[in-house]
Motif scaffolding. Structure first.
Motif, PDB file in Angstrom:
ATOM      1  N   PHE A  44      63.739 -16.702  74.473  1.00  0.00           N
ATOM      2  CA  PHE A  44      63.289 -15.571  73.658  1.00  0.00           C
ATOM      3  C   PHE A  44      63.351 -14.259  74.440  1.00  0.00           C
ATOM      4  O   PHE A  44      63.919 -13.265  73.973  1.00  0.00           O
ATOM      5  CB  PHE A  44      61.861 -15.822  73.173  1.00  0.00           C
ATOM      6  CG  PHE A  44      61.254 -14.656  72.456  1.00  0.00           C
ATOM      7  CD1 PHE A  44      61.566 -14.401  71.136  1.00  0.00           C
ATOM      8  CD2 PHE A  44      60.356 -13.815  73.105  1.00  0.00           C
ATOM      9  CE1 PHE A  44      61.012 -13.326  70.472  1.00  0.00           C
ATOM     10  CE2 PHE A  44      59.794 -12.738  72.445  1.00  0.00           C
ATOM     11  CZ  PHE A  44      60.123 -12.495  71.121  1.00  0.00           C
ATOM     12  N   TRP A  45      62.783 -14.247  75.632  1.00  0.00           N
ATOM     13  CA  TRP A  45      62.682 -13.004  76.383  1.00  0.00           C
ATOM     14  C   TRP A  45      64.034 -12.510  76.889  1.00  0.00           C
ATOM     15  O   TRP A  45      64.198 -11.336  77.203  1.00  0.00           O
ATOM     16  CB  TRP A  45      61.714 -13.165  77.549  1.00  0.00           C
ATOM     17  CG  TRP A  45      60.300 -13.315  77.115  1.00  0.00           C
ATOM     18  CD1 TRP A  45      59.559 -14.455  77.095  1.00  0.00           C
ATOM     19  CD2 TRP A  45      59.440 -12.287  76.597  1.00  0.00           C
ATOM     20  NE1 TRP A  45      58.301 -14.208  76.598  1.00  0.00           N
ATOM     21  CE2 TRP A  45      58.193 -12.893  76.289  1.00  0.00           C
ATOM     22  CE3 TRP A  45      59.609 -10.926  76.366  1.00  0.00           C
ATOM     23  CZ2 TRP A  45      57.138 -12.170  75.764  1.00  0.00           C
ATOM     24  CZ3 TRP A  45      58.542 -10.201  75.834  1.00  0.00           C
ATOM     25  CH2 TRP A  45      57.318 -10.833  75.551  1.00  0.00           C
ATOM     26  N   ARG A  46      65.014 -13.413  76.970  1.00  0.00           N
ATOM     27  CA  ARG A  46      66.350 -13.008  77.402  1.00  0.00           C
ATOM     28  C   ARG A  46      67.243 -12.577  76.243  1.00  0.00           C
ATOM     29  O   ARG A  46      68.419 -12.295  76.438  1.00  0.00           O
ATOM     30  CB  ARG A  46      67.019 -14.166  78.159  1.00  0.00           C
ATOM     31  CG  ARG A  46      66.377 -14.426  79.524  1.00  0.00           C
ATOM     32  CD  ARG A  46      66.979 -15.643  80.194  1.00  0.00           C
ATOM     33  NE  ARG A  46      66.380 -15.872  81.516  1.00  0.00           N
ATOM     34  CZ  ARG A  46      66.657 -16.910  82.289  1.00  0.00           C
ATOM     35  NH1 ARG A  46      67.522 -17.830  81.875  1.00  0.00           N
ATOM     36  NH2 ARG A  46      66.068 -17.042  83.461  1.00  0.00           N
ATOM     37  N   ASN A  47      66.660 -12.545  75.048  1.00  0.00           N
ATOM     38  CA  ASN A  47      67.400 -12.097  73.869  1.00  0.00           C
ATOM     39  C   ASN A  47      66.820 -10.757  73.411  1.00  0.00           C
ATOM     40  O   ASN A  47      65.805 -10.718  72.725  1.00  0.00           O
ATOM     41  CB  ASN A  47      67.283 -13.138  72.753  1.00  0.00           C
ATOM     42  CG  ASN A  47      68.166 -12.811  71.561  1.00  0.00           C
ATOM     43  OD1 ASN A  47      68.557 -11.667  71.354  1.00  0.00           O
ATOM     44  ND2 ASN A  47      68.483 -13.816  70.771  1.00  0.00           N
ATOM     45  N   PRO A  48      67.459  -9.642  73.788  1.00  0.00           N
ATOM     46  CA  PRO A  48      66.880  -8.329  73.467  1.00  0.00           C
ATOM     47  C   PRO A  48      66.675  -8.110  71.974  1.00  0.00           C
ATOM     48  O   PRO A  48      65.685  -7.496  71.563  1.00  0.00           O
ATOM     49  CB  PRO A  48      67.920  -7.347  74.035  1.00  0.00           C
ATOM     50  CG  PRO A  48      68.663  -8.127  75.068  1.00  0.00           C
ATOM     51  CD  PRO A  48      68.699  -9.533  74.561  1.00  0.00           C
ATOM     52  N   GLN A  49      67.586  -8.589  71.138  1.00  0.00           N
ATOM     53  CA  GLN A  49      67.438  -8.370  69.702  1.00  0.00           C
ATOM     54  C   GLN A  49      66.199  -9.058  69.155  1.00  0.00           C
ATOM     55  O   GLN A  49      65.497  -8.506  68.293  1.00  0.00           O
ATOM     56  CB  GLN A  49      68.690  -8.858  68.970  1.00  0.00           C
ATOM     57  CG  GLN A  49      69.900  -7.959  69.159  1.00  0.00           C
ATOM     58  CD  GLN A  49      71.067  -8.374  68.290  1.00  0.00           C
ATOM     59  OE1 GLN A  49      71.163  -9.533  67.888  1.00  0.00           O
ATOM     60  NE2 GLN A  49      71.957  -7.441  68.005  1.00  0.00           N
ATOM     61  N   SER A  50      65.921 -10.262  69.630  1.00  0.00           N
ATOM     62  CA  SER A  50      64.714 -10.966  69.185  1.00  0.00           C
ATOM     63  C   SER A  50      63.465 -10.175  69.548  1.00  0.00           C
ATOM     64  O   SER A  50      62.538 -10.043  68.737  1.00  0.00           O
ATOM     65  CB  SER A  50      64.652 -12.358  69.818  1.00  0.00           C
ATOM     66  OG  SER A  50      65.680 -13.174  69.330  1.00  0.00           O
ATOM     67  N   MET A  51      63.434  -9.648  70.764  1.00  0.00           N
ATOM     68  CA  MET A  51      62.264  -8.887  71.194  1.00  0.00           C
ATOM     69  C   MET A  51      62.092  -7.618  70.376  1.00  0.00           C
ATOM     70  O   MET A  51      60.980  -7.244  69.995  1.00  0.00           O
ATOM     71  CB  MET A  51      62.384  -8.552  72.677  1.00  0.00           C
ATOM     72  CG  MET A  51      62.198  -9.729  73.602  1.00  0.00           C
ATOM     73  SD  MET A  51      62.077  -9.217  75.326  1.00  0.00           S
ATOM     74  CE  MET A  51      63.732  -8.603  75.603  1.00  0.00           C
ATOM     75  N   VAL A  52      63.209  -6.936  70.087  1.00  0.00           N
ATOM     76  CA  VAL A  52      63.127  -5.680  69.335  1.00  0.00           C
ATOM     77  C   VAL A  52      62.527  -5.920  67.957  1.00  0.00           C
ATOM     78  O   VAL A  52      61.569  -5.261  67.541  1.00  0.00           O
ATOM     79  CB  VAL A  52      64.517  -5.028  69.225  1.00  0.00           C
ATOM     80  CG1 VAL A  52      64.498  -3.909  68.190  1.00  0.00           C
ATOM     81  CG2 VAL A  52      64.951  -4.479  70.582  1.00  0.00           C
ATOM     82  N   PHE A  53      63.070  -6.892  67.239  1.00  0.00           N
ATOM     83  CA  PHE A  53      62.605  -7.126  65.872  1.00  0.00           C
ATOM     84  C   PHE A  53      61.228  -7.784  65.840  1.00  0.00           C
ATOM     85  O   PHE A  53      60.485  -7.634  64.871  1.00  0.00           O
ATOM     86  CB  PHE A  53      63.613  -7.977  65.107  1.00  0.00           C
ATOM     87  CG  PHE A  53      64.827  -7.204  64.678  1.00  0.00           C
ATOM     88  CD1 PHE A  53      64.777  -6.355  63.586  1.00  0.00           C
ATOM     89  CD2 PHE A  53      66.009  -7.304  65.388  1.00  0.00           C
ATOM     90  CE1 PHE A  53      65.891  -5.631  63.198  1.00  0.00           C
ATOM     91  CE2 PHE A  53      67.133  -6.584  65.002  1.00  0.00           C
ATOM     92  CZ  PHE A  53      67.076  -5.748  63.907  1.00  0.00           C
ATOM     93  N   THR A  54      60.859  -8.497  66.879  1.00  0.00           N
ATOM     94  CA  THR A  54      59.569  -9.170  66.899  1.00  0.00           C
ATOM     95  C   THR A  54      58.443  -8.229  67.296  1.00  0.00           C
ATOM     96  O   THR A  54      57.357  -8.272  66.708  1.00  0.00           O
ATOM     97  CB  THR A  54      59.602 -10.360  67.871  1.00  0.00           C
ATOM     98  OG1 THR A  54      60.642 -11.261  67.476  1.00  0.00           O
ATOM     99  CG2 THR A  54      58.274 -11.111  67.858  1.00  0.00           C
ATOM    100  N   PHE A  55      58.677  -7.367  68.270  1.00  0.00           N
ATOM    101  CA  PHE A  55      57.616  -6.515  68.812  1.00  0.00           C
ATOM    102  C   PHE A  55      57.729  -5.049  68.393  1.00  0.00           C
ATOM    103  O   PHE A  55      56.738  -4.435  68.015  1.00  0.00           O
ATOM    104  CB  PHE A  55      57.606  -6.599  70.343  1.00  0.00           C
ATOM    105  CG  PHE A  55      57.276  -7.956  70.868  1.00  0.00           C
ATOM    106  CD1 PHE A  55      56.172  -8.650  70.415  1.00  0.00           C
ATOM    107  CD2 PHE A  55      58.077  -8.567  71.825  1.00  0.00           C
ATOM    108  CE1 PHE A  55      55.860  -9.911  70.892  1.00  0.00           C
ATOM    109  CE2 PHE A  55      57.782  -9.827  72.312  1.00  0.00           C
ATOM    110  CZ  PHE A  55      56.677 -10.501  71.843  1.00  0.00           C
TER     111      PHE A  55
END
Length: 277
Positions: A44-55
């Motif tokens: 999760f933390w190595r996927n920038p897109q996931s972090m952007v949309f999640t946080f």
């Protein structure tokens, strides 16, 4: 001449041997669970897109609401609460829904389509360890999400929850229920390309009729939404923030019931390999 000791055949010897063989298995299962949680976190933390949309998305939304409703007093439209008192817990609830239901369903559909789940199923990793790892990962992400939203709300004068225990239990119940529903919906998605559309088709109507983005004053609509999972989660999150209340057992029971429904769908329909075209 060397002598060979006979195998232990006494009851005490067999119990000792059995105990010794069970303990490594127990320790191994726990180690596997920790490893799976770590793997999900790293992915999760190595996927920038996931972090952007999640946080970032919940932070942007609550910041916009903060700019609009900053300094406002209690209003009848928000059931006697200020705008930020209302939106801080509801946006926190939306962020949990997105992390535990939306992203989980899409990730599982993609992993199944690419063959990751099929290869994983062929390994000695127990299925319960895999799904428990996903659940704990989603709870961790949800805690970070809720903490960020609460922090932004505090900057705009929203009081901290009066009952942290009720908030924590509500968060765990909501995360577990939405994770089960996410796995259940992922079981019904035929391919990864359709996953975002299917997920949003279910999520967006629920979010809007449940009062997440604006209060619903229709008694009939509130009754219907109260039987679905999102509104009970919103209400249970609102209570420790703005209503000076604690555990909302009725709402938690509805969440638990939907979690059971999602789990039953997942058990009956979940596939590890891609569906044939």
């Amino acid at each position: 001449m060397t002598s060979t000791l006979p195998p232990t055949t006494t009851a005490s010897g067999r119990r000792a041997a059995l105990t010794g063989s069970e303990r490594p298995v127990e320790r191994g299962s726990f180690a596997l669970l920790v490893h799976q949680i770590r793997y999900e976190q790293l992915s999760f933390w190595r996927n920038p897109q996931s972090m952007v949309f999640t946080f970032v998305l919940p932070i942007v939304i609550i910041s916009i609401f903060g700019a609009v409703f900053s300094g406002s007093k209690g209003e009848e439209f928000f059931f006697g609460l200020s705008g930020m008192q209302y939106y801080t817990p509801t946006i926190a609830a939306v962020s949990v829904l997105g992390a535990c239901y939306g992203q989980l369903a899409i990730v599982l559909a993609m992993r199944r389509q690419t063959g990751v789940l099929k290869r994983l199923h062929a390994t000695p990793l127990p299925a319960w360890v895999y799904f428990a790892g996903l659940l704990v990962h989603c709870v961790v992400v949800s805690v970070v999400d809720v903490a960020l939203v609460i922090g932004i709300g505090r900057l705009y004068g929203v009081q901290l929850p009066v009952d942290w225990a009720a908030l924590a239990v509500t968060l765990v119940f909501g995360a577990a229920s939405f994770c089960a529903l996410g796995v259940g919906v992922a079981s019904l998605i035929r391919n990864s390309e359709a996953a975002p559309a299917v997920v949003q088709f279910i999520q967006f109507p629920l979010v809007f009729i449940s009062g997440s983005y604006f209060p619903i004053h229709s008694e009939a609509l509130n009754t219907i939404a109260g039987l679905l999972p999102v509104k009970p989660f919103n209400d249970a999150m609102l209570a420790p923030f703005a209503q000076h209340a604690g555990f909302q057992w009725k709402e938690l029971a509805v969440l638990a019931a939907w979690g059971v429904i999602g789990a039953l769908i997942a058990v009956r329909s979940f596939r590890w390999d891609p569906r044939p075209e």
